[in-house]
Structure formats: structure tokens, C-alpha cells
Design a protein around this motif. Structure first.
Motif, PDB file in Angstrom:
ATOM      1  N   GLU A 238      -5.654   6.608   0.228  1.00 37.94           N
ATOM      2  CA  GLU A 238      -4.557   5.663   0.138  1.00 37.94           C
ATOM      3  C   GLU A 238      -3.323   5.906   0.929  1.00 37.94           C
ATOM      4  OE1 GLU A 238      -7.124   5.134  -3.406  1.00 37.94           O
ATOM      5  OE2 GLU A 238      -6.522   6.767  -2.396  1.00 37.94           O
ATOM      6  N   ILE A 239      -3.034   7.300   1.101  1.00 34.99           N
ATOM      7  CA  ILE A 239      -2.020   7.771   1.611  1.00 34.99           C
ATOM      8  C   ILE A 239      -2.196   7.545   3.369  1.00 34.99           C
ATOM      9  CG2 ILE A 239      -0.638   9.882   2.585  1.00 34.99           C
ATOM     10  CD1 ILE A 239      -1.159  10.868  -0.172  1.00 34.99           C
TER      11      ILE A 239
ATOM     12  N   LEU B 220       0.703  -1.347   0.064  1.00 37.10           N
ATOM     13  CA  LEU B 220      -0.124  -0.115   0.012  1.00 37.10           C
ATOM     14  C   LEU B 220       0.675   1.230  -0.109  1.00 37.10           C
ATOM     15  CD1 LEU B 220      -3.049  -0.842   2.460  1.00 37.10           C
ATOM     16  CD2 LEU B 220      -3.218  -0.384   0.051  1.00 37.10           C
ATOM     17  N   ALA B 221       1.931   0.993   0.814  1.00 33.80           N
ATOM     18  CA  ALA B 221       2.802   2.304   0.925  1.00 33.80           C
ATOM     19  C   ALA B 221       3.497   2.715  -0.461  1.00 33.80           C
ATOM     20  CB  ALA B 221       3.919   2.394   1.795  1.00 33.80           C
ATOM     21  N   SER B 222       4.070   1.570  -1.177  1.00 32.54           N
ATOM     22  CA  SER B 222       4.222   1.469  -2.691  1.00 32.54           C
ATOM     23  C   SER B 222       3.446   2.204  -3.598  1.00 32.54           C
ATOM     24  CB  SER B 222       4.933   0.334  -2.965  1.00 32.54           C
ATOM     25  OG  SER B 222       5.343   0.297  -4.331  1.00 32.54           O
ATOM     26  N   ALA B 223       2.186   1.549  -3.603  1.00 32.72           N
ATOM     27  CA  ALA B 223       1.256   2.048  -4.575  1.00 32.72           C
ATOM     28  C   ALA B 223       0.880   3.681  -4.136  1.00 32.72           C
ATOM     29  CB  ALA B 223      -0.113   1.330  -4.320  1.00 32.72           C
ATOM     30  N   ALA B 224       0.839   3.965  -2.733  1.00 36.59           N
ATOM     31  CA  ALA B 224       0.432   5.214  -2.706  1.00 36.59           C
ATOM     32  C   ALA B 224       1.578   6.259  -3.171  1.00 36.59           C
ATOM     33  CB  ALA B 224       0.131   5.457  -1.008  1.00 36.59           C
ATOM     34  N   LYS B 225       2.952   5.983  -2.948  1.00 28.93           N
ATOM     35  CA  LYS B 225       3.891   6.635  -3.370  1.00 28.93           C
ATOM     36  C   LYS B 225       3.727   6.998  -4.871  1.00 28.93           C
ATOM     37  CE  LYS B 225       9.078   7.559  -2.617  1.00 28.93           C
ATOM     38  NZ  LYS B 225       9.129   7.770  -4.301  1.00 28.93           N
TER      39      LYS B 225
ATOM     40  N   ILE C 104      -5.129  -1.987  -4.689  1.00 29.65           N
ATOM     41  CA  ILE C 104      -3.993  -2.592  -4.319  1.00 29.65           C
ATOM     42  C   ILE C 104      -3.334  -3.505  -5.059  1.00 29.65           C
ATOM     43  CG2 ILE C 104      -4.663  -4.430  -2.808  1.00 29.65           C
ATOM     44  CD1 ILE C 104      -2.664  -4.176  -0.437  1.00 29.65           C
ATOM     45  N   PRO C 105      -1.762  -3.438  -5.099  1.00 33.80           N
ATOM     46  CA  PRO C 105      -0.979  -4.432  -6.222  1.00 33.80           C
ATOM     47  C   PRO C 105      -1.026  -5.891  -5.743  1.00 33.80           C
ATOM     48  CG  PRO C 105       0.305  -2.344  -5.703  1.00 33.80           C
ATOM     49  CD  PRO C 105      -0.833  -2.613  -4.701  1.00 33.80           C
TER      50      PRO C 105
END
Length: 393
Positions: free
Chosen positions: A265-266, A37-42, A351-352
Motif C-alpha cells: 500500500e505504501i 491511497l496515501a490517506s489509507a496507507a497513512k 481503497i476507501p
């Protein structure tokens, strides 16, 4: 110590071992999905938008008088406001618009080529009513054809973003094509329009007046590099001085609008990251307590080993081996948990999918944390004297 003996030792403490395995499994599943989630938000936040985010200011405005929200008074109010805003030092361009880019939703139309509706129709395409300075404000580039001018005011001529033009007309020249919304006179570079439109980079620009402003309108301002804060401080007052009978919203930079669009998301990624950190901390505390209690219970066994010639390094390895095996088993269940949690989250948010390498990398992180947590109890076990431990025999 053999794996068989370690498993036998763990089975003597079934409840404690089961709880530790459950904690390790949940921790791994949560950490993996938090990282995704952190990667997707970034990626969402950092993706190119085609806009100079830190140089564009936006502010919502709504006349309080019903008369001023209708034509012809509305155009006069907007004109006075824009004239005043353009005189602020540091302002490069300013214009009105019925909606701003980089939002969750807004005003949309479908669009299709005349005589090819079934083959070319695109639903939910954002449209922007504005005037000549909008191109300078957005910083878009002309790809083909021409930009709209004052002569196009109120005429059914439109500009399309590049991705929308390709969707409608493929490799054909879009200039001169007639759509249900007007004749295409040009194509401009893409910019992030609306998140939940048919495509985030689809957009159509039309020159014409706002017929009414019951929901208000937006003023959008481009400033010189480094001048956004100085202009922001003056903007609301200048707009109000041009027309006192208005409600005015918060002045936002475009990057602040972007962050608001991806706020859920963030926020979720941040929350899960905090929870993951806490879960790792709790897992380390549990691993420490488990290893410390076990080391105390193993005093007799360790004493015998030491009396038989086992080195401190061997005793240390035996204690750590149990923690490593426990972590490996818990992480094995955690892989199932992380995939299950990923499938559940995918039903409600974007989410990936879980890549194969990420659970393995997280397993190594978990193993490192557990090793650090159990190192001190393992060192305590190595200090047991053979003479002291064998007194109880």
C-alpha cells in the motif's frame, strides 16, 4: 467573453481541445485516487498496534544442525541464547516465540468454546508459543484473570486478547471457560497480531516448548527507550556466540516489520503520488502551450478589442476564461474517471470510496495549476498593441 463564444473557439481546435480535456480528466482521476491511497496507507501505518514499536527488536533464528532443531536440544539452545541476550546492556526482556506480531500471516488455529462450537467458532486465530517474559516484551496489560506462569508450562492453559475473548464469550467472564485449545486463565490487552487473520487483534498465548524448528523461530527483545540501535548492533553476534551452529536473519525493529506488512500500500501510494505530480506538471505544460498558441492566433481579435477600448484586464480575463472553462469541462469528465478508477482499484486492493468533497477539492487544485500555467500567455495577449494588430486589416 461569453460561454458560447468560448465553446465556439474551442470547437475550431477540436483535436487539441479533446486531447487537453482527456489529459485533465485522467489527471483528476489519478490525483483523487492517489490521495485516497496515501490517506489509507497513512491510517494503516499510524493505527495503534498496542506495541512499543521502537523498543522491540525481532530476529529469525534457525539451527543448522538437525539435532539442534529437535527436542530436547532445541530448548537448551534457546535457553542459552536468551540468557546471553538478556545480559546485553539496554535489554529489558527477551523471549522466544514461534512467530512475531505484525506480520502478513503465520501459524493459526481455530478456537471455540467446548459444547458451543457452532455458535462460537472463530477461524484463523494466531497462536503464540512462548514463556514468562513475553508479556514484558510485548508490553500487554492484564485485563482479567491472571497471567501464565512457569507452572502453566506444557499445560493446556491459554491467554486470549481482549477482542478475541469478547468475540468468543460476549459479556460473560472468560476466565475458566474451556476451549478446544485449553482453559482460559486470563485476558490481556489487544495487540496487532496478523494482518490477514480473522481479525488483526485476535491472539492466543500458550506456554510450552517448540517441538521442532524446521522453519526456525523468532527471538523477540524489548529494550530501554533510545537503546534499540545499540542493542541491534550486538544482538546477532551475541546470539551466534551462544550457539555457533545457526542461521540468523536480519535484526528488525517492530516498526520496520510494520512497514514491511503495509509495503504494497505504501509503495503503490508513493508511486501514484509521483505519477500524480507528473500528471499535474504535464497538464500545466499542456495548458501553457495551448494558451500560448491560442494567444498568438488571437492577435487580430485582441487588437480589435483593444482598438474598441477593451482594457488589458478584460483581455486577460478573456484568455483565462477559456482555460477555466476547459478545465471545468475536463474536470467534469475527470469525476467520472476517478469513480471508475476507484471501483477498478477496489477489486484488487483495499481503497476507501471516493467522498463527494475530494473531487471538488481536486478540481480547485487543477484549476489553480492551470491558472498559474496560463497566466504568462494571458499577459502576453494583453501586450498586443491595437495599432500593430490592426495593420493586417
Amino acid at each position: 467573453m461569453s460561454v458560447f463564444l468560448i465553446v465556439k473557439s474551442l470547437l475550431r481546435r477540436k483535436v487539441v481541445t479533446a486531447l487537453l480535456l482527456l489529459q485533465l480528466a485522467v489527471t483528476l482521476g489519478l490525483v483523487v485516487n492517489s490521495l485516497l491511497l496515501a490517506s489509507a496507507a497513512k491510517e494503516l501505518v499510524d493505527q495503534p498496534t498496542g506495541l512499543a514499536l521502537e523498543q522491540i527488536l525481532t530476529v529469525w533464528v534457525k539451527p543448522t544442525s538437525k539435532t539442534l532443531r529437535l527436542q530436547p536440544a532445541l530448548t537448551e539452545v534457546i535457553s542459552r541464547q536468551l540468557t546471553a541476550v538478556r545480559q546485553i546492556p539496554g535489554v529489558e526482556a527477551a523471549d522466544f516465540v514461534n512467530q512475531i506480531p505484525l506480520r502478513q500471516g503465520g501459524s493459526n488455529w481455530n478456537i471455540f468454546e467446548r459444547d458451543r462450537q457452532d455458535e462460537s467458532n472463530v477461524d484463523s486465530v494466531p497462536y503464540y508459543y512462548s514463556s514468562e517474559q513475553i508479556f514484558q516484551v510485548l508490553g500487554v496489560q492484564l485485563i482479567t484473570g491472571r497471567l501464565l506462569t512457569q507452572q502453566d508450562w506444557g499445560i493446556d492453559n491459554i491467554l486470549l486478547t481482549e477482542k478475541l475473548a469478547k468475540q468468543l464469550f460476549a459479556e460473560q467472564n472468560p476466565v475458566g471457560k474451556v476451549t478446544n485449545n485449553g482453559t482460559v486463565v486470563g485476558v490481556v490487552s489487544d495487540f496487532y497480531s496478523q494482518r490477514y487473520a480473522s481479525h488483526p487483534f485476535y491472539g492466543q498465548i500458550i506456554f510450552g516448548p517448540l517441538h521442532r524448528a524446521e522453519q526456525g523461530y523468532q527471538l523477540i527483545v524489548r529494550v530501554a527507550p533510545g537503546q534499540s540501535e545499540a542493542v541491534r548492533k550486538q544482538l546477532a553476534e551475541v546470539i551466534r556466540n551462544a550457539e555457533p551452529e545457526i542461521d540468523i536473519g536480519t535484526v528488525l525493529r517492530m516498526d520496520e516489520n510494520r512497514d514491511d506488512v503495509f509495503r504494497s500500500e505504501i509503495g503503490l501510494a508513493t508511486l501514484l503520488a509521483v505519477l500524480s505530480g507528473l500528471m499535474l506538471l504535464v497538464a500545466m505544460i499542456s495548458a501553457y502551450s495551448h494558451a500560448h498558441f491560442h494567444a498568438l492566433q488571437m492577435q487580430k481579435e485582441v487588437g480589435i478589442k483593444r482598438a474598441l477600448g477593451a482594457s488589458k484586464a478584460r483581455v486577460l480575463l478573456d484568455v483565462l476564461s477559456e482555460s477555466w472553462l476547459t478545465t471545468a469541462i475536463g474536470a467534469g469528465f475527470g469525476i467520472l474517471v476517478c469513480y471508475g478508477l476507484n471501483i477498478s482499484l477496489a477489486k484488487v486492493i483495499s481503497i476507501p470510496a471516493v467522498p463527494v468533497w475530494l473531487p471538488l477539492l481536486t478540481m480547485l487544485l487543477l484549476l489553480l495549476c492551470v491558472t498559474l500555467a496560463t497566466w504568462y500567455p494571458a499577459r502576453i495577449a494583453t501586450r498586443i498593441s491595437p495599432a500593430t494588430a490592426t495593420k493586417t486589416l
